[in-house]
Design an enzyme around this catalytic site. Structure first.
Site, short mmCIF file in Angstrom:
data_model
loop_
_atom_site.label_atom_id
_atom_site.label_comp_id
_atom_site.label_asym_id
_atom_site.label_seq_id
_atom_site.Cartn_x
_atom_site.Cartn_y
_atom_site.Cartn_z
N GLY A 208 0.85 -1.19 0.00
CA GLY A 208 0.00 0.00 0.00
C GLY A 208 0.88 1.23 0.00
N ARG B 3 -1.73 10.82 11.12
CA ARG B 3 -0.55 9.99 11.39
C ARG B 3 0.37 10.51 12.50
NH1 ARG B 3 2.97 8.59 8.76
NH2 ARG B 3 2.97 6.41 9.29
N CYS C 272 -9.34 21.21 18.44
CA CYS C 272 -9.20 21.45 19.88
C CYS C 272 -8.68 20.22 20.60
CB CYS C 272 -10.54 21.90 20.45
SG CYS C 272 -11.07 23.41 19.65
N TYR D 58 -2.52 6.47 3.75
CA TYR D 58 -3.12 6.61 5.08
C TYR D 58 -3.28 8.08 5.47
CZ TYR D 58 -1.71 1.75 4.88
OH TYR D 58 -1.52 0.46 4.47
N1 LLP Z 1 -1.87 -6.34 3.86
C1 LLP Z 1 -2.48 -6.34 5.05
C2 LLP Z 1 -3.13 -7.57 5.51
C3 LLP Z 1 -2.49 -5.18 5.83
O1 LLP Z 1 -3.07 -5.19 7.02
C4 LLP Z 1 -1.86 -4.01 5.36
C5 LLP Z 1 -1.87 -2.76 6.13
C6 LLP Z 1 -1.25 -4.05 4.09
C7 LLP Z 1 -1.27 -5.24 3.37
C8 LLP Z 1 -0.57 -2.86 3.48
O2 LLP Z 1 0.52 -2.45 4.24
P1 LLP Z 1 1.55 -1.35 3.68
O3 LLP Z 1 2.24 -1.92 2.48
O4 LLP Z 1 0.77 -0.13 3.34
O5 LLP Z 1 2.46 -1.11 4.83
N2 LLP Z 1 -2.48 3.59 9.06
C9 LLP Z 1 -1.14 3.09 9.33
C10 LLP Z 1 -0.82 1.85 8.55
C11 LLP Z 1 -1.83 0.74 8.78
C12 LLP Z 1 -1.53 -0.48 7.98
C13 LLP Z 1 -2.64 -1.45 8.04
N3 LLP Z 1 -2.46 -2.64 7.27
C14 LLP Z 1 -0.15 4.21 9.03
O6 LLP Z 1 -0.57 5.31 8.67
O7 LLP Z 1 1.06 4.04 9.22
#
Ligand code: LLP
Length: 430
Positions: A290, A327, A357, A386
């Site tokens: 992602g 974040r 706030c 995100y």
């Molecule tokens: N696959 C699964 C099963 C996941 O839970 C996630 C992310 C991904 C793939 C993708 O991960 P990436 O390649 O984006 O690291 N909101 C948080 C990150 C939450 C990630 C949740 N799962 C942030 O802003 O750092």
């Protein structure tokens, strides 16, 4: 590759002047570079060329339909976590047959919808869920493809809120009991066992935990292929990015000083690290990136409203808040902050804070930043993943506009949400 750079004294995304966008569309505004998104997808795909692989972009990172459409056109599959995300993929022209459905709490409606749309596979997170999918599929007279997510109990060494591969995390089935889970699931008649999945965490900046997990889980995948004929092993997402200015030219001094300590994990190192073990498995390898695809492809533009000099600190108050980009508040996430007007050299230590706030509503604290003044717009970098997807209406603030840039073209891909939009359904209920 990143497409944010200073040109004629002003920060550009590709060939578009961001100050012009801020004036035209207002702030806060998310701006994404189409070229960067495509480039990241292709770089990952190429780095894995030696492997039978498939990329399932993790929709949760940035789910705007125009972003998804870009990736549909690249041939990407999609990792989804809700019926809503499946609907988004379909609206963007994506193929449900290239979707994997993750998440610990799938509802009956979501399972039915995904079976009806013939997704590639459910990535199930418990035996209870597999039994339920079997029941729902049976009621529909269908056979549902299923993989288990295994929890390898490996420390991903990332922020505790985005670490998922330890046994104390809610995700997946414990490594020690996974063989027995497959054995029991193989007896169910309305599911077929199609794969195995893992995901140890997000924003991984060191390769070692991932290699450890891959080395631990690949022999299991091979065993499952022999026993049940599974066809894929998904190693999840998680490749970290550098939350730095990533400017291609005109790097200011204050950035160069930090460069050494923010060495990126390159996608080539990542691929070289995991490929040898995975290749031997003979399985199709899926990845669910992602952040790597979209993180550095987006910025959040915001305008400075006031400078407030307190006895202890100087606050620059901007028009974006934690509701627009959560974040820093939630994960202590770091986003570089750069003025749209190219810095001239003077800098000072400031807190950049939003209007919400809450004391947690800040984008940086006591950070040495190039000077900018009220009225000037700045960019929070690396906000493509995100960012918008986690934005909320807290304090009755509308969601920001989203803009996609390609070359010299800029296109609104989601208009700013107005207070009328927010109130419509509540007014109807008065
Ligand atoms: N696959 C699964 C099963 C996941 O839970 C996630 C992310 C991904 C793939 C993708 O991960 P990436 O390649 O984006 O690291 N909101 C948080 C990150 C939450 C990630 C949740 N799962 C942030 O802003 O750092």
């Amino acid at each position: 590759m990143h497409s944010f750079h200073y040109q004629n004294g002003s920060l550009h995304c590709e060939d578009v002047d961001l100050a012009g966008l801020a004036d035209e569309h207002g702030t806060p505004a998310y701006v994404y570079s189409a070229t960067t998104i495509r480039d990241h997808y292709r770089r990952l795909d190429q780095a894995l060329a030696g492997l039978d692989h498939g990329i399932e972009y993790a929709v949760k990172a940035n789910s705007n339909l125009s972003v998804l459409k870009l990736l549909v056109d690249e041939g990407s599959g999609f990792d989804i976590v809700s019926g809503g995300e499946l609907r988004r993929v379909i609206e963007a022209g994506g193929d449900p047959g290239k979707c994997t459905f993750a998440g610990v709490g799938k509802t009956r409606e979501e399972i039915e919808y995904a079976i009806e749309k013939q997704i590639y596979c459910f990535n199930a997170e418990s035996e209870e869920e597999v039994v339920f999918i079997d029941q729902v599929a049976g009621e529909m007279g269908k056979v549902a493809p299923v993989a288990f997510r295994v929890n390898p109990n490996v420390d991903a060494k990332t922020h505790k809120y985005i670490s998922t591969g330890k046994s104390e995390n809610k995700f997946g089935v414990d490594f020690e009991v996974i063989d027995a889970a497959y054995e029991r699931a193989s007896k169910l008649v309305n599911i077929s066992l199609r794969g195995l999945q893992m995901h140890i965490g997000s924003q991984l900046t060191s390769l070692q935990p991932l290699i450890e997990a891959v080395e631990k889980v690949t022999p299991l995948a091979v065993r499952l292929k022999e026993a049940y004929g599974i066809e894929f092993f998904s190693i999840g997402g998680g490749v970290g990015i550098v939350y730095d200015p990533a400017l291609e030219s005109g790097k200011p001094d204050w950035w160069a000083a930090q460069e050494e300590e923010h060495k990126p994990l390159t996608i080539e190192q990542y691929a070289e690290g995991v490929m040898p073990v995975l290749k031997e498995s003979g399985l199709k390898i899926l990845l669910e990136p992602g952040r790597y695809i979209v993180g550095n492809a987006g910025v959040l533009l915001t305008r400075c409203l006031y400078e407030k000099k307190g006895s202890a600190k100087t606050f620059r108050i901007v028009d974006a808040g934690m509701n627009d980009l959560i974040r820093p508040a939630l994960y202590e996430g770091h986003h570089e902050i750069v003025p749209l007007n190219e810095p001239t050299g003077s800098s000072s230590s400031v807190d950049v804070v939003g209007p919400v706030c809450e004391t947690g509503d800040f984008f940086c604290q006591s950070r040495e930043l190039p000077d900018f003044v009220p009225g000037e717009a700045i960019a929070l970098l690396s906000a493509g993943a995100y960012g918008f997807v986690m934005a909320s209406n807290y304090n009755s603030r509308g969601l920001p506009v989203e803009i996609l840039v390609e070359g010299a073209e800029a296109r609104v891909i989601r208009p700013r949400q107005t207070i009328e939009d927010i109130l419509a359904s509540e007014k109807a209920a008065l």
